[in-house]
Enzyme design. Sequence first.
Site: not given
Ligand code: NAP
Length: 236
Positions: A136, A85-86, A184, A14, A182, A149, A11-12
């Site tokens: 990550s 999802a995370g 977000t 990555i 990243i 985490y 939904s948003r």
């Molecule tokens: P984000 O913008 O917060 O997006 C998280 C997404 O996961 C949203 O669509 C959220 O939607 C969904 N979500 C969270 N909990 C959920 C659940 N229990 N069931 C189903 N959907 C769920 O985060 P992001 O930065 O894109 O991160 C995406 C992934 O990349 C994560 O695993 C994160 O750990 C990993 N990551 C991110 C970074 C970074 O710098 N951003 C770095 C390393 C790794 P809802 O809230 O509506 O459920």
Amino acid sequence: MSRLAVVCGGSRGIGGAVALLLAERGCRVVVLSRDQDSARAAMEALPGGDHLSLSCDVSEEQEVQRSFETIQKTCGSVSYLVNAAGINRDSLLLRTPPHLMVSMLHTNLLGSMLTCRAALRSMLRPPGGAIVNIGSVVGLKGNAGQSVYSASKSGLQGFTRSLAKEVASRNVRVNLLLPGFIRTNMTEGLEDSERLIPLRRFGTGQEVAQAVLFLLESQYVTGAELLVDGGLHLSM
Ligand code: NAP
């Protein structure tokens, strides 16, 4: 026939960028997230038609099972699964309440296990498919304030390698992508960290999505770990 791609957390952030790129490349995309409205809005913004959105908490076994049954009935077999999802809550271990540990482990680690298990049922008949789990760089290197985490993301490494071995003979490939910082919702307010990154900037969702697409499409790559972090691992 277009490939069916399920993007958990589509939904948003990555996952949103992955859903968009896969739709641009002609996939039929299923966007999964807990919040129904944002999953639907993300799905409606995708190019092409016939996409689907579902509200599903990946940490809840019954919800995952129900969602994948609906996907199979409505759209057929899954070709691609992306686990984006995370959640993350930075906190020193001594200050981390157990309920927060449970929700991070359940969403980030158990959630990917449940969705892989559900998607595999459909990928094995007929055999073939590709999965990308999003870990990550912190799961590789560790980071103070992120022990839980980091554990959830390190767990994905062992899980991805083992599952890749389990399903390779059925032509299902399983890979792990390791992002650094990243831009977000998850990294809002962390702009100071740019100085730690050799490329001196945060990555974008689109840059991660390109790497996810590479792993999904590379027919001879499985059990691999790809860092997409602007070189951050070199300085951690
Ligand atoms: P984000 O913008 O917060 O997006 C998280 C997404 O996961 C949203 O669509 C959220 O939607 C969904 N979500 C969270 N909990 C959920 C659940 N229990 N069931 C189903 N959907 C769920 O985060 P992001 O930065 O894109 O991160 C995406 C992934 O990349 C994560 O695993 C994160 O750990 C990993 N990551 C991110 C970074 C970074 O710098 N951003 C770095 C390393 C790794 P809802 O809230 O509506 O459920």
